[in-house]
Design an enzyme around this catalytic site. Structure first.
Site, short mmCIF file in Angstrom:
data_model
loop_
_atom_site.label_atom_id
_atom_site.label_comp_id
_atom_site.label_asym_id
_atom_site.label_seq_id
_atom_site.Cartn_x
_atom_site.Cartn_y
_atom_site.Cartn_z
N LYS A 19 -46.64 61.86 38.58
CA LYS A 19 -45.34 61.17 38.66
C LYS A 19 -44.70 61.43 40.02
O LYS A 19 -44.21 60.51 40.67
CB LYS A 19 -44.39 61.65 37.55
CG LYS A 19 -44.54 60.89 36.26
CD LYS A 19 -43.27 60.92 35.39
CE LYS A 19 -42.92 62.32 34.92
NZ LYS A 19 -41.84 62.30 33.91
N PHE A 51 -40.98 51.00 39.26
CA PHE A 51 -40.74 52.35 38.75
C PHE A 51 -42.01 52.94 38.17
O PHE A 51 -43.00 52.23 37.96
CB PHE A 51 -39.57 52.43 37.75
CG PHE A 51 -39.73 51.62 36.49
CD1 PHE A 51 -40.41 52.15 35.39
CD2 PHE A 51 -39.17 50.36 36.39
CE1 PHE A 51 -40.52 51.42 34.22
CE2 PHE A 51 -39.28 49.62 35.22
CZ PHE A 51 -39.96 50.14 34.12
N ARG A 58 -46.32 60.02 30.30
CA ARG A 58 -46.15 60.73 29.04
C ARG A 58 -47.47 61.40 28.66
O ARG A 58 -48.53 60.97 29.08
CB ARG A 58 -45.69 59.79 27.93
CG ARG A 58 -46.72 58.75 27.46
CD ARG A 58 -47.49 59.22 26.25
NE ARG A 58 -48.54 58.30 25.85
CZ ARG A 58 -49.77 58.34 26.35
NH1 ARG A 58 -50.12 59.21 27.27
NH2 ARG A 58 -50.69 57.48 25.92
N ARG A 77 -60.28 48.45 33.83
CA ARG A 77 -60.29 47.28 32.96
C ARG A 77 -59.16 46.35 33.39
O ARG A 77 -58.01 46.78 33.48
CB ARG A 77 -60.05 47.67 31.49
CG ARG A 77 -61.21 48.37 30.81
CD ARG A 77 -62.47 47.52 30.72
NE ARG A 77 -62.34 46.35 29.89
CZ ARG A 77 -62.63 46.34 28.58
NH1 ARG A 77 -63.05 47.43 27.97
NH2 ARG A 77 -62.49 45.24 27.88
N GLU A 109 -55.01 58.03 32.09
CA GLU A 109 -55.06 56.57 32.15
C GLU A 109 -53.84 56.05 32.88
O GLU A 109 -52.71 56.43 32.55
CB GLU A 109 -55.09 55.98 30.73
CG GLU A 109 -55.26 54.46 30.74
CD GLU A 109 -55.13 53.85 29.36
OE1 GLU A 109 -56.18 53.59 28.74
OE2 GLU A 109 -53.99 53.65 28.89
#
Lengths: 212, 212, 212, 212
Positions: A19, A40, A44, A104, A138
C-alpha cells in the site's frame, strides 16, 4: 499469538508495505505534470473464516494455503480511465521488488456476470523477525465504475452464497451495462481531462490542498 | 508562521476533527447490522491561491473571508445510494457539536452543467492554543457516480477557467446522464443489496478484513 | 456486534477524537514561535479483560462501569519539562468541549513506589449513530522520564500481580530517583532550551522536516 | 515540481517505506512472547535549507549530494534498554532489502559532548515512476534516555550555531550523566522487566488495548 495470527502476520506486512509503495507512485504522479493513472489504492487481508470456507470449497489443504490460495493478501488499484489499467500493468511488470506469477484480463474477457477487472498474482518477500518470507498477493486493477459495480456484486454473491436469483442477476447485468457506459463516456472526454489535470497539477505546485 | 498559515490553521484543525468524527460514524454503521450510508469521507482546506482568486472574483475583502467564503474548510461524504444522502443530512442536522447555517439541494435542482450534490454550510468551534475559534465549513454529500463526474467537471472547469467549449460541455452532459443512469440502476437493486450487506456485516463480526 | 464491542464503541470514539484534538495543539505550538509543552500524545481503550479484573477487584457492578470506572478511555500527554505539566493542566481546564470531573497531583504527592504523574478525569460527549453519549476519560500528564519509569513499573506490577518483591521494589525506587534527577538536570537547562527551540521553529517555517 | 522537490522525492519514499518496515518488526515483537527491542520508530527528510547549509559547511557540490551527504533520509529506532541496540544492529545487518554501507558506534566511543547513539548508513533502492533509484539513509539507534538528551543538545547546538557557551556545555554534560545513570538503573531491572513483559504480551493476546 495463536496459529492463525502467526500464519497471517506476513500477509498483513505485505499488504502494508505494498500500500505504501503504490500510494507513493500515485503521489509522484500527482506532483509531476503527468496524468495520474492511480485514483486510489486499498488493501486487505482475507478474513480467517473466508479462508477456511474457500479452502473447503476448493479442497485446499491447510499446509498448501501459502501456495494454493493466491488472494490471502489483496491489493486494489483504482483508475479513472480504462486505458490507465495498461499503464499500471506495465509498471508492475517492470518492478524488481515483486515477481509476477500470473495474470488474468477480465476486461478483454468479461465474465458472464458482467464482472470486469485486471488480476495479477505476485510473489513478494517480507522481512520478519524470523527472517525472509515469500507471500503471494493478488492485485486487482479496475476503473471507479468497475469497482462500484464489483462491490455490489460481491455483497449479493455473499448474500445468496453464490446463487443469485435470476431476476437479481438481470438487474446486475443492467447495472454492469450502466457502469460500462459511464466508462465509455469518460473515455471520450479523457484527452480533454488529461490535459486539464496536468494544468491543474502545475498550478498546484506551490499551494497544497486537494481532498484526501 | 506567516499570516496565511495563521489564518488557515483553525480550518485545518476543523477538517481533521470532522474527518475523524464522520469516519467514526461510518465505522459504527459497519459494525452494526445496519446498511452503511457512508462509503467514504474526505476533507481538504482550500489552497491559498484558490482563496485569493475566488476572493477577487467574488469581490470579498480579506477581512471578511471567515464569514463570506464558506468553503475554505471542505468535507465530502460519499454514499452508495441516492437515498443515503437524506439519512446523512438528517443525522448532521441533529448533532449539537455543529450548527447548520444553510443548505442547497443540487440533486432535486440539478445544475444545467449536470452537477448533482447536496451542500451544507456549518459553523464548527475549534479549541486552539489562542482559545475557541468558530469556522465555517462546507459539507458536500453525494453518491460515488456523482462524485466521479464532479471530479472530472472540476478539472475541465479549471482548465478552461470556467469557459468550457460547447463540444466538451455536450460530452460532459452525456457523461452526467451515464452517471445518473448508473445511480438509477443501483437504486433498483438497492433493497437486495441492503439486505445482503447486513448479512455480511453480521458474519464479519468475529473476523475482520475489508479493503480499507 | 456483541455486548462488549457495543459498550466500548463510544470509548474508542472519544479516544480517537481527543487524540486528534490534543495533537492539533502540539502542532500549533510547533508552528508558533513558542516553546511546545506537548512532546507527544497517546491514547488507548482499556482491554476488556483488564476491565473485568478491575471491576472484580474494586467490586464494581457492570451496570455502573460507565460512572465508576474512570480510566476505560485513557489519554496520555507527555512533556519535555516538569513545568510544562502546569501549562497543559491550565489549558485543559479552560476548554468547554470537556468537563473536568476530578484531578490528582501525583507529582507534588509522589506515591511511595516512586510513581509521579498528573491525573485528570474528564467528561466528554461523543455523537454516535444512536445519539449523544457522555463518557469518562482519564488524562495522564507527565514528563518523558516519568513516562519511561511508569512503563517499566506497570510491566512489573502486572508480572507480580501487584506484589513486587522487596529487592525489585528497591531497584525501582533507585530507577525512579535516576528519572527524577534527569528531570532536575533538564529543568536547569530549560530556559536555554526554550529560547533555542523558538529560534529553530522560526527558521523552520519555510522548510519542513522534523522527525515524526 | 521544482528541482528540490524532484531531488527529495525518492528520499521521502525511502523514509516512508522504511518506517512501515521497521514498525512491522515492532508489531511482530509485541505480538510474540519475546521482549520488544523497538520502543518506537521515527523518520524525517532533512529540510532543504539544512541540506544547503551543511553542503556549504562541508564543501559538498550539489551534484555529489546523493553520495556525499548520507543523512538526507533519516530513520531513528528508539529502544528501552542499551542491550536492545545490539539486537537491532544484528537484525539490520541480516536484511537483504538494505545494504549497510558504514557504521559508527557512539555508545562505546561516546562524543566529548556526552552524545551517545549507534549510527548506520545504508543503501536502499526505491521504485519510482522514473524507474529504480538508490538512496542513502542514516539510521540512528538509541535508548529513550539517549534520545531525550540528544533532542535537547540538538536544539542548543542549533541555537548557538554549534558554539554552545561553556556554562551551558557543563550543564549538558551533567544532564548526559543523569541520562546515563537512568540507562544504568534500567539495565539492572532489565531481566525482571523482560520476563514481566513477555507475560503481559501473552495475556494480551485475546484482548487488544495498549497506548499507541
Amino acid at each position: 499469538m495463536n496459529g492463525w495470527a502467526i500464519f497471517l502476520s506476513p500477509y498483513h506486512q505485505a499488504v502494508e508495505e505494498l500500500k505504501v509503495k503504490f500510494k507513493s507512485l500515485r503521489d509522484q504522479y500527482q506532483r509531476s505534470s503527468k496524468h495520474t493513472p492511480i485514483e486510489f489504492v486499498t488493501g486487505r487481508v482475507k478474513p480467517m473464516t473466508s479462508i477456511q470456507e474457500k479452502a473447503k470449497r476448493k479442497n485446499i489443504a491447510l499446509e498448501s494455503l501459502h501456495t494454493e490460495m493466491q488472494d490471502i493478501a489483496g491489493l486494489r488499484i483504482v483508475c479513472q480511465f480504462v486505458t490507465d489499467i495498461d499503464t499500471i500493468v506495465d509498471m508492475l511488470r517492470s518492478r524488481n521488488d515483486i515477481t509476477v506469477m500470473s495474470e488474468r484480463d477480465y476486461i478483454k474477457e468479461k465474465k458472464s456476470s458482467g464482472y470486469r477487472s485486471y488480476h495479477m498474482v505476485i510473489d513478494y518477500p517480507v522481512h520478519t523477525i524470523e527472517g525472509t518470507r515469500h507471500v503471494l498477493a493478488e492485485i486487482q486493477i479496475r476503473t471507479m465504475a468497475m469497482n462500484f459495480w464489483a462491490t455490489i456484486e460481491h455483497s449479493l454473491n455473499y448474500k445468496y452464497s453464490g446463487e443469485i436469483p435470476e431476476h437479481v442477476k438481470r438487474r446486475l447485468v443492467r447495472a454492469a451495462e450502466a457502469a460500462y457506459n459511464l466508462d465509455e463516456e469518460m473515455s471520450k472526454i479523457q484527452d480533454e481531462v488529461r490535459e486539464a489535470q496536468s494544468i491543474i497539477t502545475k498550478r498546484r505546485e506551490e499551494n497544497k490542498g486537494t481532498y484526501k
